[in-house]
Design a protein around this motif. Structure first.
Motif, PDB file in Angstrom:
ATOM      1  N   LEU A   1       1.922   9.600  -4.897  1.00 44.55           N
ATOM      2  CA  LEU A   1       2.004   8.165  -5.184  1.00 44.55           C
ATOM      3  C   LEU A   1       0.679   7.614  -5.719  1.00 44.55           C
ATOM      4  O   LEU A   1       0.658   6.653  -6.479  1.00 44.55           O
ATOM      5  CB  LEU A   1       2.425   7.409  -3.918  1.00 44.55           C
ATOM      6  CG  LEU A   1       3.869   7.687  -3.475  1.00 44.55           C
ATOM      7  CD1 LEU A   1       4.118   7.151  -2.080  1.00 44.55           C
ATOM      8  CD2 LEU A   1       4.848   7.061  -4.467  1.00 44.55           C
ATOM      9  N   GLY A   2      -0.420   8.258  -5.315  1.00 38.10           N
ATOM     10  CA  GLY A   2      -1.735   7.810  -5.775  1.00 38.10           C
ATOM     11  C   GLY A   2      -1.926   7.928  -7.284  1.00 38.10           C
ATOM     12  O   GLY A   2      -2.798   7.282  -7.853  1.00 38.10           O
ATOM     13  N   THR A   3      -1.079   8.729  -7.947  1.00 42.69           N
ATOM     14  CA  THR A   3      -1.210   8.897  -9.400  1.00 42.69           C
ATOM     15  C   THR A   3      -0.346   7.882 -10.165  1.00 42.69           C
ATOM     16  O   THR A   3      -0.380   7.831 -11.386  1.00 42.69           O
ATOM     17  CB  THR A   3      -0.772  10.313  -9.842  1.00 42.69           C
ATOM     18  OG1 THR A   3       0.643  10.459  -9.596  1.00 42.69           O
ATOM     19  CG2 THR A   3      -1.528  11.393  -9.078  1.00 42.69           C
ATOM     20  N   TYR A   4       0.449   7.079  -9.454  1.00 42.89           N
ATOM     21  CA  TYR A   4       1.368   6.140 -10.118  1.00 42.89           C
ATOM     22  C   TYR A   4       0.622   4.917 -10.688  1.00 42.89           C
ATOM     23  O   TYR A   4      -0.349   4.447 -10.094  1.00 42.89           O
ATOM     24  CB  TYR A   4       2.419   5.632  -9.117  1.00 42.89           C
ATOM     25  CG  TYR A   4       3.590   6.574  -8.873  1.00 42.89           C
ATOM     26  CD1 TYR A   4       3.538   7.906  -9.220  1.00 42.89           C
ATOM     27  CD2 TYR A   4       4.755   6.095  -8.289  1.00 42.89           C
ATOM     28  CE1 TYR A   4       4.605   8.749  -8.996  1.00 42.89           C
ATOM     29  CE2 TYR A   4       5.838   6.929  -8.060  1.00 42.89           C
ATOM     30  CZ  TYR A   4       5.764   8.254  -8.415  1.00 42.89           C
ATOM     31  OH  TYR A   4       6.820   9.079  -8.198  1.00 42.89           O
TER      32      TYR A   4
ATOM     33  N   GLY B   1       0.837  -1.195   0.000  1.00 42.63           N
ATOM     34  CA  GLY B   1       0.000   0.000   0.000  1.00 42.63           C
ATOM     35  C   GLY B   1       0.870   1.243   0.000  1.00 42.63           C
ATOM     36  O   GLY B   1       1.960   1.234   0.557  1.00 42.63           O
ATOM     37  N   VAL B   2       0.439   2.288  -0.689  1.00 43.53           N
ATOM     38  CA  VAL B   2       1.183   3.561  -0.644  1.00 43.53           C
ATOM     39  C   VAL B   2       0.236   4.646  -0.137  1.00 43.53           C
ATOM     40  O   VAL B   2      -0.969   4.547  -0.297  1.00 43.53           O
ATOM     41  CB  VAL B   2       1.736   3.969  -2.033  1.00 43.53           C
ATOM     42  CG1 VAL B   2       2.804   3.016  -2.500  1.00 43.53           C
ATOM     43  CG2 VAL B   2       0.625   4.086  -3.070  1.00 43.53           C
ATOM     44  N   TYR B   3       0.816   5.637   0.500  1.00 37.64           N
ATOM     45  CA  TYR B   3       0.004   6.787   0.904  1.00 37.64           C
ATOM     46  C   TYR B   3      -0.257   7.609  -0.347  1.00 37.64           C
ATOM     47  O   TYR B   3       0.672   8.168  -0.938  1.00 37.64           O
ATOM     48  CB  TYR B   3       0.759   7.622   1.941  1.00 37.64           C
ATOM     49  CG  TYR B   3       0.927   6.917   3.247  1.00 37.64           C
ATOM     50  CD1 TYR B   3      -0.093   6.927   4.194  1.00 37.64           C
ATOM     51  CD2 TYR B   3       2.096   6.216   3.545  1.00 37.64           C
ATOM     52  CE1 TYR B   3       0.045   6.265   5.398  1.00 37.64           C
ATOM     53  CE2 TYR B   3       2.247   5.548   4.742  1.00 37.64           C
ATOM     54  CZ  TYR B   3       1.222   5.577   5.672  1.00 37.64           C
ATOM     55  OH  TYR B   3       1.349   4.923   6.847  1.00 37.64           O
ATOM     56  N   PRO B   4      -1.530   7.710  -0.791  1.00 42.59           N
ATOM     57  CA  PRO B   4      -1.805   8.295  -2.112  1.00 42.59           C
ATOM     58  C   PRO B   4      -1.454   9.773  -2.227  1.00 42.59           C
ATOM     59  O   PRO B   4      -1.133  10.248  -3.296  1.00 42.59           O
ATOM     60  CB  PRO B   4      -3.310   8.068  -2.299  1.00 42.59           C
ATOM     61  CG  PRO B   4      -3.861   7.795  -0.950  1.00 42.59           C
ATOM     62  CD  PRO B   4      -2.752   7.213  -0.135  1.00 42.59           C
ATOM     63  N   ARG B   5      -1.492  10.517  -1.098  1.00 43.39           N
ATOM     64  CA  ARG B   5      -1.311  11.974  -1.208  1.00 43.39           C
ATOM     65  C   ARG B   5       0.090  12.419  -0.823  1.00 43.39           C
ATOM     66  O   ARG B   5       0.306  13.579  -0.492  1.00 43.39           O
ATOM     67  CB  ARG B   5      -2.353  12.688  -0.357  1.00 43.39           C
ATOM     68  CG  ARG B   5      -3.736  12.574  -0.976  1.00 43.39           C
ATOM     69  CD  ARG B   5      -4.694  13.623  -0.440  1.00 43.39           C
ATOM     70  NE  ARG B   5      -6.037  13.319  -0.879  1.00 43.39           N
ATOM     71  CZ  ARG B   5      -6.821  12.436  -0.278  1.00 43.39           C
ATOM     72  NH1 ARG B   5      -6.416  11.818   0.794  1.00 43.39           N
ATOM     73  NH2 ARG B   5      -8.032  12.192  -0.754  1.00 43.39           N
ATOM     74  N   VAL B   6       1.023  11.483  -0.861  1.00 48.67           N
ATOM     75  CA  VAL B   6       2.405  11.838  -0.524  1.00 48.67           C
ATOM     76  C   VAL B   6       3.249  11.631  -1.778  1.00 48.67           C
ATOM     77  O   VAL B   6       2.992  10.705  -2.554  1.00 48.67           O
ATOM     78  CB  VAL B   6       2.914  10.928   0.619  1.00 48.67           C
ATOM     79  CG1 VAL B   6       4.357  11.246   0.972  1.00 48.67           C
ATOM     80  CG2 VAL B   6       2.024  11.063   1.840  1.00 48.67           C
ATOM     81  N   THR B   7       4.231  12.488  -2.001  1.00 43.56           N
ATOM     82  CA  THR B   7       5.076  12.311  -3.187  1.00 43.56           C
ATOM     83  C   THR B   7       6.120  11.220  -2.908  1.00 43.56           C
ATOM     84  O   THR B   7       6.439  10.932  -1.744  1.00 43.56           O
ATOM     85  CB  THR B   7       5.834  13.597  -3.555  1.00 43.56           C
ATOM     86  OG1 THR B   7       6.824  13.845  -2.550  1.00 43.56           O
ATOM     87  CG2 THR B   7       4.902  14.785  -3.670  1.00 43.56           C
ATOM     88  N   ALA B   8       6.648  10.645  -3.985  1.00 42.43           N
ATOM     89  CA  ALA B   8       7.661   9.594  -3.865  1.00 42.43           C
ATOM     90  C   ALA B   8       8.873  10.117  -3.097  1.00 42.43           C
ATOM     91  O   ALA B   8       9.423   9.441  -2.220  1.00 42.43           O
ATOM     92  CB  ALA B   8       8.076   9.122  -5.256  1.00 42.43           C
TER      93      ALA B   8
END
Ligand code: ADP
Length: 304
Positions: free
Chosen positions: A142-145, A95-102
């Motif tokens: 990250l949510g856009t990846y 899982g990734v935090y969608p609103r955080v940048t890489a």
């Protein structure tokens, strides 16, 4: 450096015996752990990654000493903190935090892994983003990846802190062929001085990447060794024929059918036999034949 797993067992509270005495020795390089769904791969990976307890057995990481304060050997089941310092783990469900940048996320993980100096952290994070080819999109959330980008991000976070043991659980499920290929190339670039365990149910991933492997099924090791040697052991024992779908059941009754596959409207059967089979042609075995031969053998023993 070696990872030694000895007689490892695990029974979950619902009574499922997920690991029934797993013993394996894993050396530096890329090690493939193959098995069907439910075989126990994730249970084994989570245990080695210090995320769950085993019931009995031991796991030891030996030959770690590099001239620093690092102890030479670690007992993986008890020295968890020390193991986590040399471990990189890409879990199956990542899982990734969608609103955080890489970039922000990697910086955060690097802090958690003990890299206190901000300048040093930036250098490490930049280098990793370049390595996994995400530098250009480092400021995107990250949510856009895409799936492949998330997996590459997962590898970047697993590589922070120069781990000596890297565990990658089912990495290519859901990736398209281009992303999968890119992911393979990335894995194969990981340093020689590292143990990489690649857990997967996709035989091709192991064929392409691994110099050593094991197949597990129903919580037990059913084969282990060099993929080419395992394939060579089957030489002269795999036979092929093409049949109608309606005939498959009869073939299964009369032969040790290890796999069936639809090819151009007909069903291709591969059967295992020490002696030639009437109506079948000999074929050169591949790793898929090894996999299916070992799995079906194990399943047959259990269902009889
Ligand atoms: P794989 O990764 O090879 O698919 P797993 O290790 O996930 O296999 O699962 C092995 C067996 O253990 C399966 O029968 C699965 O249903 C069971 N299992 C896995 N995790 C748990 C859990 N947390 N609780 C109960 N049973 C589990």
């Amino acid at each position: 450096m070696q990872l030694e797993i000895k007689e490892l067992t695990k029974t979950y509270s619902n009574g499922v015996r997920a690991l029934k005495g797993i013993s394996l020795t894993i050396s530096q390089g890329m090690f493939g752990l193959l098995g069907p769904n439910g075989a126990g791969k994730s249970s084994l990976m989570r245990t080695i990654a210090t995320l769950q307890e085993a019931d009995s057995g031991y796991v030891r990481l030996t030959g770690l000493s590099d001239g620093t304060s690092m102890p030479g050997d670690l007992d993986v089941l008890t020295q968890k903190d020390a193991v986590r310092r040399v471990l990189g783990y890409l879990p199956q469900e990542f899982g990734v935090y969608p609103r955080v940048t890489a970039e922000t996320m990697l910086d955060h993980i690097a802090t958690l892994k003990g890299i206190a100096n901000g300048r040093e952290r930036k250098d490490i994070v930049d280098a990793l983003l370049q390595k996994v080819n995400l530098y250009e999109v480092r400021k995107k959330n990250l949510g856009t990846y895409s799936g492949g980008m998330k997996q590459r991000f997962g590898i970047a976070q697993a590589l922070i802190g120069n781990p000596r043991l890297i565990i990658v659980d089912e990495p290519t499920a859901g990736l398209d062929p281009v992303e999968r290929n890119r992911f393979h190339n990335l894995l194969s670039e990981i340093g020689e001085n590292t143990i990489v365990i690649l857990s997967t149910h996709i035989v091709e991933d192991v064929t392409n990447l691994c110099s050593d492997m094991a197949i597990i099924c129903l919580g037990e090791v059913v084969a282990a060794g060099n993929p080419n040697d395992l394939v060579a052991d089957l030489k002269g024992k795999i036979w092929q024929t093409f049949v109608e779908k309606s005939e498959i059941a009869t073939y299964r009754q009369n032969h040790r059918v290890i796999s069936t596959q639809l090819k151009g409207g007909k069903t291709r059967i591969h059967a295992y036999s020490d002696l030639p089979l009437a109506g079948f042609d000999p074929v050169s075995p591949d790793l898929e034949d090894v996999y299916f031969a070992k799995i079906t053998e194990k399943m047959d023993v259990v269902t009889v």
